[in-house]
Design an enzyme around this catalytic site. Structure first.
Site, PDB file in Angstrom:
ATOM      1  N   THR A 196       0.834  -1.196   0.000  1.00  0.00           N
ATOM      2  CA  THR A 196       0.000   0.000   0.000  1.00  0.00           C
ATOM      3  C   THR A 196       0.872   1.251   0.000  1.00  0.00           C
ATOM      4  OG1 THR A 196      -1.828  -1.018   1.152  1.00  0.00           O
ATOM      5  CG2 THR A 196      -1.572   1.346   1.482  1.00  0.00           C
ATOM      6  N   ARG A 224     -14.500  -6.699   1.350  1.00  0.00           N
ATOM      7  CA  ARG A 224     -13.607  -6.441   2.496  1.00  0.00           C
ATOM      8  C   ARG A 224     -12.910  -5.082   2.357  1.00  0.00           C
ATOM      9  NH1 ARG A 224      -7.906  -5.164   3.016  1.00  0.00           N
ATOM     10  NH2 ARG A 224      -7.171  -5.956   5.007  1.00  0.00           N
ATOM     11  N   GLY A 226      -9.895  -2.724   4.342  1.00  0.00           N
ATOM     12  CA  GLY A 226      -8.846  -2.742   5.371  1.00  0.00           C
ATOM     13  C   GLY A 226      -8.731  -1.385   6.039  1.00  0.00           C
ATOM     14  N   THR A 247       0.872   0.556   6.396  1.00  0.00           N
ATOM     15  CA  THR A 247       0.788  -0.499   5.390  1.00  0.00           C
ATOM     16  C   THR A 247       0.813  -1.829   6.134  1.00  0.00           C
ATOM     17  OG1 THR A 247       1.821  -1.422   3.395  1.00  0.00           O
ATOM     18  CG2 THR A 247       3.305  -0.493   5.035  1.00  0.00           C
TER      19      THR A 247
HETATM   20  N1  ASP Z   1      -3.158  -2.164   4.354  1.00  0.00           N
HETATM   21  C1  ASP Z   1      -3.743  -2.794   3.199  1.00  0.00           C
HETATM   22  C2  ASP Z   1      -5.043  -3.431   3.577  1.00  0.00           C
HETATM   23  O1  ASP Z   1      -5.108  -4.069   4.610  1.00  0.00           O
HETATM   24  C3  ASP Z   1      -2.904  -3.851   2.582  1.00  0.00           C
HETATM   25  C4  ASP Z   1      -1.511  -3.523   2.272  1.00  0.00           C
HETATM   26  O2  ASP Z   1      -0.846  -2.721   2.933  1.00  0.00           O
HETATM   27  O3  ASP Z   1      -1.010  -4.099   1.295  1.00  0.00           O
HETATM   28  O4  ASP Z   1      -5.966  -3.347   2.814  1.00  0.00           O
END
Ligand code: ASP
Length: 335
Positions: A196, A224, A226, A247
């Protein structure tokens, strides 16, 4: 629906006003940040040179934001411009076009933005739109809301002139098909699979703004969400103090409201590094499960100091200042 009809049928876009009593989030209340006393944080006399920092090794994106800052652009403009580089990069499979799909094969994107006046906007679970950080900004600036999700967010994007694009590349489709054959149909939650982009920019006035943009956890359940589009989790900032981005496994960041926590820790006098370390400790203190997932935090304070910390090795951040672009591995907990 044709764009014109959509505009007609959407009073807020047609400028007809809402006609309903809306309790807007504190995020959109002007002056909120200015009313809080911050006695324990020393005032910064002179803003440092403009800075752009982002999670992971993204030199092109950060340099782009940095160039915009050096040209005198505002922090939010620079952060969105920088994030757009990764959103358009089909080789980055965790952000924008080319992002890994959900377990049903749909690429759904999440993003949020926050400006130095404390305004914020977010979009959740958006399909067919590449530049979701820019779209989150439109939610902030063109609607009375903070968050739009799913089909509503997508329709709003078309009304704002965003093009419809197929986000599922052949490479991401092939990887998803291989995953379906191998896995027991569970989302992939491991310590490597997180990229991310969280970006914080400080402009020549010393004002801070930020962006967080992602395609979320690979092969997640449909619908979903996050941490990334959640103000306070994937991104938070207070222009008098500093900002933070996250992230990694979003569920764990949400449970500890990680970015808000870091900004509040900085408010009470911690350095960005100390604040990131404390936020990670809150997660690992919950038991041994942290061994199976990654979370990384990046923070910037008003003095231009940067902190970064993660649970496991592998997390890094990229920083641009004064024409120099550096990638630095973050310190981590699980040694
Ligand atoms: N933080 C992001 C999520 O949980 C995922 C990621 O950092 O790749 O959606």
């Amino acid at each position: 629906m044709k764009r014109r009809n959509f505009l007609k049928e959407t009073p807020l876009l047609a400028g007809a006003g809402l006609g309903m009593a809306m309790a807007l989030s504190a995020c959109n209340d002007e002056g909120t940040a200015g009313e809080v006393a911050h006695e324990s944080v020393a005032p910064v006399s002179q803003p440092p040179k403009p800075i752009a920092v982002a999670t992971w090794d993204v030199p092109v994106a950060v340099a782009k934001a940095g160039e915009w800052l050096d040209a005198g652009k505002k922090a939010l403009d620079a952060a969105i411009e920088g994030a757009a580089i990764e959103e358009a990069d089909v080789k980055n499979t965790t952000v924008g076009k080319g992002g890994a799909p959900d377990r049903d094969g749909h690429v759904t994107l999440d993003a949020c933005v926050m400006d130095s006046d404390g305004n914020c906007g977010a979009v959740l679970c958006v399909e067919n739109i590449t530049h979701v950080a820019a779209l989150a900004r439109k939610v902030m600036e063109e609607t009375p809301h903070v968050m739009l999700s799913g089909e509503g967010a997508e329709q709003f994007a078309y009304a704002m002139g965003f093009p419809k694009e197929n986000l599922l590349t052949e490479a991401s489709k092939k990887a998803w098909e291989e995953w379906k054959l191998k896995s027991e149909y569970q989302p992939v939650i491991n310590i490597e699979n997180h990229d991310t982009i969280g970006m914080l920019c400080m402009d020549s006035n010393g004002d801070i703004a930020g962006v967080c943009t992602t395609s979320g956890a690979a092969y997640k359940m449909r619908g979903r969400i996050g941490d990334s589009p959640i103000i306070g989790s994937g991104l938070y900032l207070d222009n008098e103090i500093g900002g933070a981005v996250a992230t990694g496994l979003g569920e764990e960041v949400v449970k500890t409201v990680g970015s808000f926590l870091i900004v509040e820790l900085m408010r009470s006098g911690k350095s960005p590094q100390e604040a990131c370390e404390e936020a990670i400790r809150r997660i690992v203190a919950k038991g041994d499960r942290y061994k199976d997932f990654q979370v990384g935090y990046l923070a910037l304070n008003k003095a231009g100091e940067i902190g970064a910390y993660s649970i496991h090795s592998g997390f890094s951040y990229t920083r641009y200042q004064g024409g120099e672009n550096t990638n630095t591995p973050a310190d981590f907990y699980a040694k």
